[in-house]
Design an enzyme around this catalytic site. Structure first.
Site, PDB file in Angstrom:
ATOM      1  CG  LEU A  80      45.415  49.371  42.687  1.00  0.00           C
ATOM      2  CD1 LEU A  80      45.875  49.766  41.295  1.00  0.00           C
ATOM      3  CD2 LEU A  80      46.141  50.197  43.734  1.00  0.00           C
ATOM      4  CB  CYS A  81      39.282  46.787  45.132  1.00  0.00           C
ATOM      5  SG  CYS A  81      37.541  46.484  44.971  1.00  0.00           S
ATOM      6  CG  HIS A  82      37.669  52.828  45.847  1.00  0.00           C
ATOM      7  ND1 HIS A  82      37.912  52.626  44.508  1.00  0.00           N
ATOM      8  CD2 HIS A  82      38.234  54.012  46.160  1.00  0.00           C
ATOM      9  CE1 HIS A  82      38.603  53.658  44.035  1.00  0.00           C
ATOM     10  NE2 HIS A  82      38.810  54.515  45.010  1.00  0.00           N
ATOM     11  CG  MET A 118      36.764  44.732  41.246  1.00  0.00           C
ATOM     12  SD  MET A 118      37.072  43.799  39.709  1.00  0.00           S
ATOM     13  CE  MET A 118      38.058  42.439  40.327  1.00  0.00           C
ATOM     14  CD  GLU A 119      33.199  45.058  45.905  1.00  0.00           C
ATOM     15  OE1 GLU A 119      32.998  45.246  44.678  1.00  0.00           O
ATOM     16  OE2 GLU A 119      33.917  45.817  46.595  1.00  0.00           O
ATOM     17  CG  ASP A 133      38.843  23.032  50.426  1.00  0.00           C
ATOM     18  OD1 ASP A 133      39.920  22.423  50.385  1.00  0.00           O
ATOM     19  OD2 ASP A 133      38.293  23.368  51.489  1.00  0.00           O
TER      20      ASP A 133
END
Lengths: 163, 163, 163, 163, 163, 163
Positions: A80-82, A118-119, A133
């Site tokens: 739901l992130c723009h 969020m970024e 990794d």
């Protein structure tokens, strides 16, 4: 910190269904957010990364790029992130030799209608996983802790900072 | 756990340059990995998510899908990770009301030439960040801890499990 | 080199329409392809990259990762290219100080039903463009030449090599 | 052409680490860039493409679309490139029958905070590689040369043109 | 057609939570699926497309490529869909001048552990939407009907065909 | 509805070649579009979905998220579609028990230089296909009809609505 938990969550509409909230009425402003994470490992793994930094086999250089590129993919990953026109991304690393740990600090800036927390979180977590990794062949037990937003500025909801 | 830290990291070649390691000589076998993460929050936020689960505003349902979809994007995000034909992904959540925390458990299975630890870690971390995204309007201080691989089976490097 | 130009191109059907050709009847074999490109620049730019390699500001390290990651995106970019489980990617650079040029050599390996020439070419070209991106503030006139396949092995169409 | 090679590269910070440079203080202006590439082939291959153009088996039509779509993916491919709201993309082809070569001219326009040279270069190179892909069954020796920016306008760094 | 509606849906686990179902125990077999859709428009729009096909402005050529490329993105779009090594994609168009409609027929083939119905449906629907996109300036009222699977073969669940 | 079919299609240039049309001279305005689709199924399948909604196995919840996420991918899928900063996406479902059908209504809003009809159509169609995916094990004959734009506002071309 906000304490508006009496309200419903903004990502759901009045009937409780998920929606991408409407930001079209918000002004475009410069916004910045910083997120951090810490990845802990065996002392020998920490030494291996430290040697690589100094000379070759640059684990943190790869992790930095992975974090920067992941920041640009955030809206593809978080439902739901723009989507936002990201203006800047930086990834910094701080080594804590005593704890055999590396702190990852991701800062993202935009001129847009919503924030970039969020970024920043996505950049920090993908950088941490990239370290995992690249070192997992020698140390499968690495752990990521303290993935969180530590600062946010710009936008109507006010500034925020946390330790 | 392995302790082969005397060797160079497998994602770098003999001159220390990053490379995607050659797995073409490995056999295709069934491999599985499980990763976990914990997201901690304010009690009021925890209650909000719990209510949503029961009735509407399903935060965990959205996070589950985000994690499943992210597992499929792992090779796009982790620079030296091999693309794999993922055969199964499940995301489970365990609520710890006393700690106001939710545990995320991601399990990924493939029939391929390398393991799926990175896919499981990516699923768990993006699910955690999706919970953050959906609740950040009421609780910006949520923190993700303990993001790690807890089990791995299949492949030449042997099985692994961690608490 | 083949000279079957009397035939129609394999990416078009009998009526001339584009199609992704059917490879389902082909066996899975190990296939490898190498592509090269050369990027030429001003002597001062070349010196800047060479200094960066030795100490910091690692242009070629960033370009190497960009090429590796691009190889994994080939089927998204080349319309009629088949998605393949890439087993290995390496990017090497050779500096030609006399010509102020850098040669990029990309090698890709898979176990699949079609070759990986396009993956090698995509890796080489995106690595070259990444060098351009990182140096364009000081040298907009950089030029990429000689982007081509130099070797191919595996598969029914036979081996191929070119200077 | 700029000759500021005394400065450090803008994609690295003061300590030499890669970063996406901050463009948030730049104004949004209309910017345009053109890139070119030439793909050379056997005369018979050139004839095959020319016939296809006229009637069916439209190699250049497929390459044009691939280039346009690739321009939109540039920020996913070039690690430190900013995502931009692309306003226009055109791909033109010029045939040079005497040389058995096709020139690809890609022009991209945006209203944004950084230029679109990388988008134009990406479009031109992916269009060239798509021609390679569609003709490789008959001519593996095709070569791409002269991939470069030929014009740029808009933005603070001034206009640029090259032959 | 199956009538097993007494069972739970396979994309949910025993507690009703979404999951990507485990296909690791299934054999790799050759599987094929065909999907169709019809897009209806004004007679003048139909004539415009028909003229374009014959001479220039190739709406269906663009739609065909969009469908082929979309088939490769299916697992990115459909949340619980498995990534598959697609072996072939073809898109055909049938014009119904009397109805001012175009039928889209997408066929996808793989050698894998699950079927390719979703890939065929995605190809057909994105091809239809691309026709809409290219003609919407002259005809916003175009409608897509009859998007469905018309044939499926391979795999344990048996063959299927529908009108 | 427009009837300007005498003009050439805007996605082709004067020589009939596909191009992404230049929108750089258009003002940024708030634009909204709504698209609908209907998916029809067996009564038993309809009942299964209805039960899931009420209690668990939430087919429509998964389809809603798939549609929202697909809206953000539109410019990756539709070749000549411009990337847009999407400001809001909502997906609603209306059940028609008598017809064993579910109507999908997708609404998208942006502040940009072009409309969002394609984003709304993409969201509606991918939501419909996700319903198909989740129920195909019990009902392969589901059909999507009436995929169309039902409303559009903002921008120079005027408002539009259709039943």
């Amino acid at each position: 910190m906000s304490d508006k938990t009496g309200e419903r969550l903004t990502h759901f509409d009045a009937s409780g269904q998920a929606a991408m909230v409407d930001v079209s009425a918000k002004p475009e402003t410069t916004r910045e957010a910083t997120a951090r994470a810490r990845i802990s490992m065996q002392p020998a793994t920490f030494a291996l990364i430290a040697r690589g930094e100094a000379k070759k086999g640059d684990v943190l250089g790869v992790a930095r790029l992975a974090g920067i590129m992941a920041a640009k993919r955030t809206a593809d990953l978080i439902p739901l992130c723009h989507p936002l026109p990201i203006a800047a991304v930086t990834l910094a690393f701080e080594s804590d030799a005593a704890a055999s740990a590396i702190d990852i600090i991701a800062t993202v800036r935009t001129t847009g209608r919503t924030g970039v927390e969020m970024e920043a979180l996505t950049a920090a977590s993908i950088a941490a996983l990239t370290i995992y990794d690249m070192c997992k062949a020698v140390d499968r037990g690495m752990v990521v802790d303290g993935l969180r937003v530590t600062a946010k500025s710009g936008g109507a909801s006010g500034d925020f900072s946390a330790p």
